[in-house]
Design a protein around this motif. Structure first.
Motif, PDB file in Angstrom:
ATOM      1  N   GLY A 243       0.814  -1.212   0.000  1.00 17.24           N
ATOM      2  CA  GLY A 243       0.000   0.000   0.000  1.00 17.24           C
ATOM      3  C   GLY A 243       0.848   1.263   0.000  1.00 17.24           C
ATOM      4  N   LYS A 244       1.905   1.244   0.791  1.00 17.73           N
ATOM      5  CA  LYS A 244       2.798   2.408   0.850  1.00 17.73           C
ATOM      6  C   LYS A 244       3.585   2.552  -0.453  1.00 17.73           C
ATOM      7  CE  LYS A 244       2.999   2.272   5.840  1.00 17.73           C
ATOM      8  NZ  LYS A 244       1.973   1.236   5.952  1.00 17.73           N
ATOM      9  N   GLU A 245       3.994   1.422  -1.055  1.00 18.10           N
ATOM     10  CA  GLU A 245       4.680   1.476  -2.352  1.00 18.10           C
ATOM     11  C   GLU A 245       3.749   2.016  -3.433  1.00 18.10           C
ATOM     12  OE1 GLU A 245       6.156  -2.468  -3.106  1.00 18.10           O
ATOM     13  OE2 GLU A 245       7.923  -2.179  -1.845  1.00 18.10           O
ATOM     14  N   LEU A 246       2.489   1.594  -3.403  1.00 15.10           N
ATOM     15  CA  LEU A 246       1.499   2.101  -4.359  1.00 15.10           C
ATOM     16  C   LEU A 246       1.374   3.612  -4.213  1.00 15.10           C
ATOM     17  CD1 LEU A 246      -0.855   1.783  -6.419  1.00 15.10           C
ATOM     18  CD2 LEU A 246      -2.347   1.433  -4.441  1.00 15.10           C
ATOM     19  N   LEU A 247       1.270   4.083  -2.976  1.00 15.34           N
ATOM     20  CA  LEU A 247       1.145   5.516  -2.724  1.00 15.34           C
ATOM     21  C   LEU A 247       2.379   6.274  -3.209  1.00 15.34           C
ATOM     22  CD1 LEU A 247      -0.284   7.982  -1.508  1.00 15.34           C
ATOM     23  CD2 LEU A 247       0.774   7.382   0.684  1.00 15.34           C
ATOM     24  N   THR A 248       3.566   5.832  -2.811  1.00 13.92           N
ATOM     25  CA  THR A 248       4.781   6.570  -3.187  1.00 13.92           C
ATOM     26  C   THR A 248       5.023   6.533  -4.696  1.00 13.92           C
ATOM     27  OG1 THR A 248       6.188   4.668  -2.652  1.00 13.92           O
ATOM     28  CG2 THR A 248       5.915   6.355  -0.933  1.00 13.92           C
ATOM     29  N   ASN A 249       4.737   5.407  -5.349  1.00 17.39           N
ATOM     30  CA  ASN A 249       4.913   5.331  -6.807  1.00 17.39           C
ATOM     31  C   ASN A 249       3.913   6.220  -7.539  1.00 17.39           C
ATOM     32  OD1 ASN A 249       7.063   3.550  -6.582  1.00 17.39           O
ATOM     33  ND2 ASN A 249       5.773   1.745  -6.801  1.00 17.39           N
ATOM     34  N   THR A 250       2.675   6.246  -7.057  1.00 17.52           N
ATOM     35  CA  THR A 250       1.658   7.121  -7.653  1.00 17.52           C
ATOM     36  C   THR A 250       2.052   8.584  -7.494  1.00 17.52           C
ATOM     37  OG1 THR A 250      -0.067   5.498  -7.179  1.00 17.52           O
ATOM     38  CG2 THR A 250      -0.786   7.746  -7.610  1.00 17.52           C
ATOM     39  N   LEU A 251       2.487   8.943  -6.290  1.00 17.77           N
ATOM     40  CA  LEU A 251       2.889  10.331  -6.038  1.00 17.77           C
ATOM     41  C   LEU A 251       4.100  10.711  -6.879  1.00 17.77           C
ATOM     42  CD1 LEU A 251       2.405  10.548  -2.177  1.00 17.77           C
ATOM     43  CD2 LEU A 251       0.945  11.534  -3.965  1.00 17.77           C
ATOM     44  N   LYS A 252       5.069   9.822  -6.977  1.00 18.44           N
ATOM     45  CA  LYS A 252       6.266  10.096  -7.787  1.00 18.44           C
ATOM     46  C   LYS A 252       5.868  10.394  -9.227  1.00 18.44           C
ATOM     47  CE  LYS A 252      10.498   7.957  -9.488  1.00 18.44           C
ATOM     48  NZ  LYS A 252      11.329   6.770  -9.528  1.00 18.44           N
ATOM     49  N   SER A 253       4.994   9.586  -9.770  1.00 20.44           N
ATOM     50  CA  SER A 253       4.537   9.775 -11.150  1.00 20.44           C
ATOM     51  C   SER A 253       3.808  11.113 -11.318  1.00 20.44           C
ATOM     52  CB  SER A 253       3.626   8.620 -11.543  1.00 20.44           C
ATOM     53  OG  SER A 253       3.057   8.830 -12.795  1.00 20.44           O
ATOM     54  N   LYS A 254       2.914  11.407 -10.400  1.00 21.52           N
ATOM     55  CA  LYS A 254       2.147  12.667 -10.474  1.00 21.52           C
ATOM     56  C   LYS A 254       3.063  13.878 -10.283  1.00 21.52           C
ATOM     57  CE  LYS A 254      -2.329  11.185 -10.247  1.00 21.52           C
ATOM     58  NZ  LYS A 254      -3.472  11.685 -10.952  1.00 21.52           N
ATOM     59  N   PHE A 255       3.992  13.796  -9.327  1.00 19.42           N
ATOM     60  CA  PHE A 255       4.913  14.909  -9.083  1.00 19.42           C
ATOM     61  C   PHE A 255       5.808  15.147 -10.299  1.00 19.42           C
ATOM     62  CE2 PHE A 255       4.860  13.995  -4.222  1.00 19.42           C
ATOM     63  CZ  PHE A 255       3.625  14.610  -4.106  1.00 19.42           C
ATOM     64  N   ASN A 256       6.252  14.066 -10.943  1.00 19.12           N
ATOM     65  CA  ASN A 256       7.077  14.218 -12.142  1.00 19.12           C
ATOM     66  C   ASN A 256       6.310  14.919 -13.257  1.00 19.12           C
ATOM     67  OD1 ASN A 256       9.727  13.368 -11.586  1.00 19.12           O
ATOM     68  ND2 ASN A 256       9.105  11.235 -11.676  1.00 19.12           N
ATOM     69  N   GLY A 257       5.000  14.760 -13.278  1.00 21.19           N
ATOM     70  CA  GLY A 257       4.172  15.461 -14.252  1.00 21.19           C
ATOM     71  C   GLY A 257       4.193  16.970 -14.061  1.00 21.19           C
ATOM     72  N   LEU A 258       4.493  17.417 -12.866  1.00 20.20           N
ATOM     73  CA  LEU A 258       4.577  18.858 -12.571  1.00 20.20           C
ATOM     74  C   LEU A 258       5.890  19.481 -13.051  1.00 20.20           C
ATOM     75  CD1 LEU A 258       3.515  19.130  -8.814  1.00 20.20           C
ATOM     76  CD2 LEU A 258       2.190  19.862 -10.790  1.00 20.20           C
TER      77      LEU A 258
END
Length: 142
Positions: A110-125
């Motif tokens: 669950g924590k890996e899912l969260l951090t990977n999702t956030l990393k992807s979204k943040f990279n979009g910025l």
């Protein structure tokens, strides 16, 4: 006849040495002495990281999460850009977390899912640089 044989042997030796030299250069460039995957020292990591202060928000299943993050970027300039985008970072956090339930965040996966999702979204910025890793520095669900 002896001259032709000697000339042939010399050419074979010369070609072999040349091929070995070219192969050596290729291997050297592939392995390289300055590997980009080498782990940076902690001072460099801290210089290239930003802290996201503690955030409280609700999850999709009406539970609350309280968490804070450290975001590691690939350069000091990227960290400065991300610092300026703090309001966008918080918006993404609230958006992502509001779509997740406490069950989604359970355990290591669950924590890996969260951090990977956030990393992807943040990279979009990011316009310059990229997020290397998102660390969860505090985490509580109630």
């Amino acid at each position: 006849m002896m001259k032709n044989k000697l000339l042939t042997i010399m050419l074979i030796i010369l070609v072999t040495i040349t091929l070995l030299g070219v192969a050596g250069v290729i291997v050297y460039k592939q392995l390289g002495t300055d590997t980009p995957n080498a782990a940076p020292n902690i001072d460099k990591i801290l210089e290239q990281s930003i802290d996201v202060p503690e955030l409280n928000t609700n999850l999709a299943d009406r539970k609350y999460i309280q968490l804070s993050l450290k975001i590691q970027l690939d350069s000091k300039e990227a960290a400065e850009e991300m610092t300026k985008r703090d309001f966008q970072v918080k918006d993404i956090l609230v958006e992502v977390l509001s779509e997740m339930s406490s069950k989604d965040l359970e355990g290591k996966r669950g924590k890996e899912l969260l951090t990977n999702t956030l990393k992807s979204k943040f990279n979009g910025l990011m316009q310059d640089g990229e997020v290397q890793k998102v660390y969860i520095t505090s985490y509580a669900i109630s």
